[in-house]
Design a protein around this motif. Structure first.
Motif, PDB file in Angstrom:
ATOM      1  N   ASP A 153       0.838  -1.202   0.000  1.00  0.00           N
ATOM      2  CA  ASP A 153       0.000   0.000   0.000  1.00  0.00           C
ATOM      3  C   ASP A 153       0.869   1.247   0.000  1.00  0.00           C
ATOM      4  N   THR A 154       1.574   1.467  -1.115  1.00  0.00           N
ATOM      5  CA  THR A 154       2.495   2.599  -1.197  1.00  0.00           C
ATOM      6  C   THR A 154       1.799   3.905  -1.595  1.00  0.00           C
ATOM      7  N   ASP A 155       0.573   3.804  -2.108  1.00  0.00           N
ATOM      8  CA  ASP A 155      -0.205   4.996  -2.443  1.00  0.00           C
ATOM      9  C   ASP A 155      -0.932   5.441  -1.179  1.00  0.00           C
ATOM     10  N   VAL A 156      -0.320   6.355  -0.425  1.00  0.00           N
ATOM     11  CA  VAL A 156      -0.869   6.739   0.871  1.00  0.00           C
ATOM     12  C   VAL A 156      -2.208   7.441   0.725  1.00  0.00           C
ATOM     13  N   GLU A 157      -2.392   8.185  -0.356  1.00  0.00           N
ATOM     14  CA  GLU A 157      -3.677   8.842  -0.573  1.00  0.00           C
ATOM     15  C   GLU A 157      -4.791   7.806  -0.687  1.00  0.00           C
ATOM     16  N   LEU A 158      -4.498   6.687  -1.329  1.00  0.00           N
ATOM     17  CA  LEU A 158      -5.481   5.612  -1.431  1.00  0.00           C
ATOM     18  C   LEU A 158      -5.762   5.005  -0.054  1.00  0.00           C
ATOM     19  N   VAL A 159      -4.739   4.925   0.783  1.00  0.00           N
ATOM     20  CA  VAL A 159      -4.932   4.445   2.151  1.00  0.00           C
ATOM     21  C   VAL A 159      -5.895   5.364   2.889  1.00  0.00           C
ATOM     22  N   PHE A 160      -5.702   6.675   2.742  1.00  0.00           N
ATOM     23  CA  PHE A 160      -6.609   7.633   3.375  1.00  0.00           C
ATOM     24  C   PHE A 160      -8.046   7.438   2.871  1.00  0.00           C
ATOM     25  N   GLN A 161      -8.195   7.287   1.579  1.00  0.00           N
ATOM     26  CA  GLN A 161      -9.528   7.134   0.999  1.00  0.00           C
ATOM     27  C   GLN A 161     -10.206   5.865   1.517  1.00  0.00           C
ATOM     28  N   THR A 162      -9.448   4.791   1.595  1.00  0.00           N
ATOM     29  CA  THR A 162     -10.005   3.534   2.094  1.00  0.00           C
ATOM     30  C   THR A 162     -10.440   3.676   3.552  1.00  0.00           C
ATOM     31  N   ALA A 163      -9.604   4.320   4.358  1.00  0.00           N
ATOM     32  CA  ALA A 163      -9.939   4.521   5.767  1.00  0.00           C
ATOM     33  C   ALA A 163     -11.205   5.360   5.921  1.00  0.00           C
ATOM     34  N   GLN A 164     -11.366   6.344   5.072  1.00  0.00           N
ATOM     35  CA  GLN A 164     -12.565   7.174   5.121  1.00  0.00           C
ATOM     36  C   GLN A 164     -13.799   6.376   4.717  1.00  0.00           C
ATOM     37  N   GLU A 165     -13.673   5.575   3.681  1.00  0.00           N
ATOM     38  CA  GLU A 165     -14.794   4.752   3.215  1.00  0.00           C
ATOM     39  C   GLU A 165     -15.255   3.780   4.288  1.00  0.00           C
TER      40      GLU A 165
END
Length: 250
Positions: A169-181
């Motif tokens: 999970d190197t795309d940290v922005e995607l990590v943020f989006q997943t956590a928000q979802e």
């Protein structure tokens, strides 16, 4: 979404005081609490007949005197094995604890980071956790990947969730989006797979920041000063002593 705000960072004993005692064992958990841990991190996998055990690996080979996959062994078979100490010597009579045993003995004493690493088709660990009344215990939450947390959001939405960043999970922005979802309270970063600015972004977006893991006192100090609120460590006594002397933990 309600997120607890900490005045000072919390130290999370990774698999208990695993640098000194057998990981995910009663001695590791008890000694971690005595050494100042605010939370215990523990791993959960399920036997073939649906009993959640507290063990990290998918097999019992490394940490016990038995062999085989947790998911292919019965609860009775798992109860018969003995844990090993840090030198590899078997400790007669010290077995793999079950999740109910750990909850009964520690949930009222300290916070819990319950990392679900494996589940059965019935998602037994989540249903078990769902029956707990959070107000009766110290703060606890479910940690896992997207798949686990999607199930958790469905089965026990009232229990806080922590998204664990993986090595991929190197795309940290995607990590943020997943956590928000997934309406997560926390994000647990993997050391070496994020930048300092990501911690600040995480805080700005209202998440509690966990870091996996730090055992060197000076490194732990630096992580906290950069914004880590939940610091996982294998050597809780050493790290707590250093940070407490600096008044960085309560």
């Amino acid at each position: 979404m309600t997120r607890r705000q900490y005045r000072k960072p919390h130290l999370i004993a990774h698999r208990g005081w695993s640098h000194r005692f057998p990981e995910n064992s009663f001695p590791a958990f008890s000694s971690a609490i005595a050494a100042g841990a605010h939370e215990l991190e523990l791993d959960v996998r399920v036997s073939v007949d649906g009993v959640p055990f507290v063990i990290h690996d998918s097999t019992i080979d490394r940490t016990t005197d038995g062999t085989g996959k947790v998911a292919e062994l019965t609860a009775d078979e798992l109860r018969q094995v003995n844990l090993k100490d840090l030198s590899g010597e078997v400790i007669p009579g010290l077995g793999i604890p079950t999740l109910p045993e750990v909850l009964a003995n520690f949930a009222r004493k300290v916070g819990l980071n319950i990392h679900i690493k494996g589940m059965d088709a019935r998602c037994t660990p989540l249903h078990m956790i769902a029956r707990l009344a959070p107000f009766e215990y110290q703060p606890f939450y479910i940690a896992g990947d997207r798949g686990v947390l999607e199930e958790a959001l469905e089965i026990c939405p009232h229990i806080p969730r922590c998204l664990i960043q993986g090595r991929k999970d190197t795309d940290v922005e995607l990590v943020f989006q997943t956590a928000q979802e997934l309406l997560c309270e926390r994000i647990q970063f993997f050391k070496g797979y994020f930048e300092d600015k990501d911690l600040q972004t995480c805080l700005e977006r209202g998440f509690i920041t966990n870091l996996y893991w730090v055992d060197e006192p000076s490194e732990a100090e630096a992580a906290i000063l950069k914004g880590v609120l939940g610091l996982l460590t294998n050597d809780i006594g050493l790290v707590y002593q250093h940070l407490a002397e600096l008044d960085l933990v309560r």
